[in-house]
Write a protein that holds these residues in place. Structure first.
Motif, PDB file in Angstrom:
ATOM      1  N   THR A  57      -5.351   0.836   4.094  1.00 54.13           N
ATOM      2  CA  THR A  57      -4.119   1.137   3.390  1.00 54.13           C
ATOM      3  C   THR A  57      -2.962   0.451   4.100  1.00 54.13           C
ATOM      4  O   THR A  57      -2.751   0.667   5.296  1.00 54.13           O
ATOM      5  CB  THR A  57      -3.874   2.656   3.333  1.00 54.13           C
ATOM      6  N   GLN A  58      -2.245  -0.361   3.370  1.00 54.11           N
ATOM      7  CA  GLN A  58      -1.164  -1.121   3.988  1.00 54.11           C
ATOM      8  C   GLN A  58      -0.149  -1.575   2.950  1.00 54.11           C
ATOM      9  O   GLN A  58      -0.449  -1.629   1.752  1.00 54.11           O
ATOM     10  CB  GLN A  58      -1.733  -2.349   4.707  1.00 54.11           C
ATOM     11  N   MET A  97     -11.798   1.091   4.818  1.00 56.50           N
ATOM     12  CA  MET A  97     -10.534   1.471   4.192  1.00 56.50           C
ATOM     13  C   MET A  97      -9.401   0.731   4.869  1.00 56.50           C
ATOM     14  O   MET A  97      -9.364   0.581   6.079  1.00 56.50           O
ATOM     15  CB  MET A  97     -10.309   2.978   4.308  1.00 56.50           C
ATOM     16  N   PRO A 129       2.611   1.606   0.445  1.00 55.71           N
ATOM     17  CA  PRO A 129       1.326   1.092   0.950  1.00 55.71           C
ATOM     18  C   PRO A 129       0.204   1.367  -0.049  1.00 55.71           C
ATOM     19  O   PRO A 129       0.187   2.400  -0.718  1.00 55.71           O
ATOM     20  CB  PRO A 129       1.124   1.875   2.253  1.00 55.71           C
ATOM     21  N   VAL A 130      -0.744   0.426  -0.131  1.00 55.73           N
ATOM     22  CA  VAL A 130      -1.848   0.559  -1.084  1.00 55.73           C
ATOM     23  C   VAL A 130      -3.179   0.358  -0.368  1.00 55.73           C
ATOM     24  O   VAL A 130      -3.243  -0.284   0.685  1.00 55.73           O
ATOM     25  CB  VAL A 130      -1.724  -0.464  -2.235  1.00 55.73           C
ATOM     26  N   GLU A 131      -4.220   0.902  -0.967  1.00 57.30           N
ATOM     27  CA  GLU A 131      -5.573   0.705  -0.459  1.00 57.30           C
ATOM     28  C   GLU A 131      -6.074  -0.649  -0.969  1.00 57.30           C
ATOM     29  O   GLU A 131      -6.249  -0.838  -2.170  1.00 57.30           O
ATOM     30  CB  GLU A 131      -6.486   1.825  -0.940  1.00 57.30           C
ATOM     31  N   THR A 132      -6.272  -1.580  -0.061  1.00 57.85           N
ATOM     32  CA  THR A 132      -6.706  -2.918  -0.460  1.00 57.85           C
ATOM     33  C   THR A 132      -8.218  -3.051  -0.518  1.00 57.85           C
ATOM     34  O   THR A 132      -8.733  -4.021  -1.082  1.00 57.85           O
ATOM     35  CB  THR A 132      -6.143  -3.982   0.504  1.00 57.85           C
TER      36      THR A 132
END
Length: 403
Positions: A3-4, A1, A388-391
């Motif tokens: 998230t950024q 995971m 921020p999104v989960e890449t």
């Protein structure tokens, strides 16, 4: 995971990272732009090679939305890691899979090199076990290199003229601002021309059709199409009369060979001449960005035919909803809107002084820049890039038709 908060990393026409939420939004917007219909009857089986981007993605979405297709999509994408996002095609595939599942479609996505024999074996086994004979094979592969499955030799494509050097105005972006520069290309030598044909011609298209034929996986009314482009006389020296054009001629010759030798009455093969579009493949071609911007200015938003519009048109022709629009070479044409004489006359006039044309009407290059950025999920309306999104997004897992 992972998230950024991420920001675009861009160098000219190369963006080395992508935004998962932005990529998802572009797929959903394309999906919503395609008017659904009640297809009814048996759901046809489709194999889409190059399903994560450009025309391949649009044809897949239109097939799912309007014709309830089931089957397999093949693309070759990178999952990314803690330091780097996944490729845009990875995120687009995840979004497409969700839409397909919500629509009740039984569609499987394979992440593998479509040029490899091992991929053909994997996909044919999947088709035989899960879907049965294929009704439609869509060939929409675009790659800078190809490993020959028979010899192991790696071929690299080049974008060059043939015979004479090429000098042309080009569109340059500096911090998002459009200016007109100049591109100069030396002519390709014979090994470069031959390598480009190996990568972008019809060799693998034929291998896939032969494999389906040998495995007994041709549907009763099997149809296969390969995406091509002709374009304007303005860009012909670097495109249709260049190394890419040589590959497209090989693709068209392959269609004839498939019809007369491989299929021989058991199906039909066509090349499809699509219209201009902003794709990851087209932005790599010198002068195409400028030409496409001027074309957009000439047509306006109402006259422009998106890849989704053209995909719907293609399915209407393939399914017999309306007659095939064939030219004298037997190619399906989707580009009449682009190559209409009045349209080309306007673009040719603008091409005489492109700097003045862009100064008078900057909307075209601004639109092109926005479209280019959206290919990677950036600058998509409605997306909050401060969040921020989960890449780390998983590749879609096949779900049984019963579930």
């Amino acid at each position: 995971m992972s998230t950024q908060k991420i920001t675009p990393k861009q160098r000219g026409y190369l963006i080395v990272n992508s935004h998962p939420t932005g990529c998802e939004a572009t797929v959903e917007r394309l999906w919503q732009s395609i008017e659904p219909v009640d297809a009814g009857g048996r759901a046809p089986v489709a194999l889409v090679l190059g399903s994560s981007a450009g025309y391949g993605l649009s044809i897949l979405l239109a097939g799912l939305r309007r014709h309830g297709i089931r089957g397999v999509g093949v693309s070759y994408e990178n999952a990314g890691n803690e330091r780097r996002t996944a490729t845009a095609g990875w995120y687009r595939t995840a979004a497409t899979a969700r839409l397909a599942a919500d629509a009740g479609a039984d569609f499987t996505f394979v992440n593998a090199d479509a040029y490899a024999d091992t991929t053909r074996t994997e996909v044919l086994e999947l088709l035989a076990e899960r879907y049965g004979p294929v009704d439609y094979l869509i060939y929409s592969l675009a790659s800078p290199r190809r490993t020959d499955p028979a010899t192991g030799e790696v071929h690299h494509s080049v974008i060059k003229p043939i015979g004479e050097a090429y000098t042309s105005p080009s569109l340059v972006f500096e911090d998002g601002a459009a200016t007109v520069g100049t591109v100069e290309l030396a002519p390709a030598d014979e090994p470069e021309r031959a390598a480009t044909v190996q990568v972008m011609g019809g060799t693998d298209w034929r291998l896939w059709v032969q494999a389906l034929t040998g495995a007994g996986l041709l549907g009763q009314d099997f149809t296969t199409v390969a995406l091509s482009y002709v374009g304007s006389e303005i860009t012909a020296p670097v495109y249709r009369r260049g190394t890419i054009g040589a590959a497209k001629e090989h693709l068209e010759a392959t269609a004839h060979g498939l019809n007369t030798e491989v299929l021989a009455g058991r199906g039909r093969a066509f090349t499809v001449v699509a219209g201009a579009a902003v794709t990851q493949a087209s932005t790599a071609i010198p002068s195409i960005a400028l030409y496409t911007s001027l074309l957009r200015n000439s047509l306006g938003a109402q006259g422009w035919r998106t890849t989704g519009d053209q995909a719907v048109d293609l399915w209407e022709q393939l399914t017999g909803a309306r007659p095939l629009d064939l030219d004298e070479k037997g190619r399906i044409r989707l580009d009449g809107w682009e190559l209409a004489q009045s349209v080309q006359d306007r673009v040719r006039k603008l091409w005489e002084d492109p700097a003045a044309a862009l100064a008078d009407a900057p909307a075209g290059p601004t639109w092109f820049h926005d479209q280019f950025r959206e290919l990677y999920g950036w600058d998509v309306p409605g997306v909050d890039y401060q969040v921020p999104v989960e890449t780390s997004v998983p590749w879609p897992v096949a779900v049984s038709a019963a579930s």
